[in-house]
Design an enzyme around this catalytic site. Sequence first.
Site, mmCIF file in Angstrom:
data_model
loop_
_atom_site.group_PDB
_atom_site.id
_atom_site.type_symbol
_atom_site.label_atom_id
_atom_site.label_comp_id
_atom_site.label_asym_id
_atom_site.label_seq_id
_atom_site.Cartn_x
_atom_site.Cartn_y
_atom_site.Cartn_z
ATOM 1 N N ASP A 134 13.076 -0.550 15.791
ATOM 2 C CA ASP A 134 13.401 0.129 14.538
ATOM 3 C C ASP A 134 14.828 0.662 14.447
ATOM 4 O O ASP A 134 15.114 1.478 13.587
ATOM 5 C CB ASP A 134 12.400 1.280 14.321
ATOM 6 N N CYS A 188 -5.582 -7.676 1.110
ATOM 7 C CA CYS A 188 -5.669 -6.454 0.299
ATOM 8 C C CYS A 188 -6.640 -6.603 -0.873
ATOM 9 O O CYS A 188 -7.161 -5.611 -1.384
ATOM 10 C CB CYS A 188 -4.288 -6.070 -0.227
#
Length: 347
Positions: A134, A188
């Site tokens: 990150d 989803c």
Amino acid sequence: MERDLKSELQAQARAEGFAACRVTRPDAVPEIAARLSAFVADGRHGQMGWMAERMHWRGDPAALWPEARSVVMLAEPYTPEDDPLALLEERDRAAISVYARNRDYHDIVKKRLKRVGRWLLEQAPGEAIKVFVDTAPVMEKPLAAAAGLGWQGKHTNLLSRELGNWFFLGAIFTTVELAPDAPARENCGSCRACLDVCPTEAFPAPFQLDARRCISYLTIEHHGPVEESLRARMGNRIYGCDDCLAVCPWNKFAVAAQEMRYAARPELVGPKLAELAALDDAAFRALFSGSPIKRIGRDRFVRNVLYAIGNSGEAVLLSAAQALCEDADATVADAARWAVGRLSGVL
């Protein structure tokens, strides 16, 4: 019998505490360059200039290190023990994002990645690795989806059938040739829970994020005053926001965090806003030593606290805001005056 280095690597990753480990190629996500370019062109990155400055590397993982042949993506759970949404009702207290309530995950995950990487190099002498958590221009989420760790949900975060969405991602780029895994399929369906819960309407459409309206961005990356129309929507969230993660139905499959350093420090679970507003720079640094919160500095942090005070409706917090109306930092002073106005009924 031929050695299965990839399976051994995955077993080693699990032994080090990672919940999942999958492999993809550096060139497996050619579509992200155009997506990133459109995101930046629309200004949705806000003040995160580093996204535009290093767009070539971020949009093409193969360009980051051309010698790499495989990307090993790993997942590390940090699942909370309680419901983070419950704190939003305690208006005199602060809501801090789950991931930031203890030690900085960058350091923990990177050390674990390095141990897995060293093991790989011992098995493949002459090869090389680079590890990322990150902080480099690496698009971890698309790479993780390509590796089959999960899929990017409508909130743009990674989801997994096995892990829910409470997990960090780490990447090991390596010159070792490893067989890639199949990409994950989006699951989803018609669910809109993450989109509908967002207090600032930061999702222009499913699978799209406008960072300029995201509370995580506003409290962490955005410097200077926050747009007044958004301040009231921030509630008592002073560092990050977990709403879209917390409501995801796939969290019924979330696994418990194994790393004790992700367990919340008691003093960072609903700390009192009045006490946080009183922090000077030295006290701020002492309280958040080893925490990712330390990165934003006292001034930005106290700005966020003052917005929360202004949203609290608690008259008892008026004096805490008044004490900062002449703060040396202009943004803090502006936030304090806004909070006073809100609590006094002027705004």
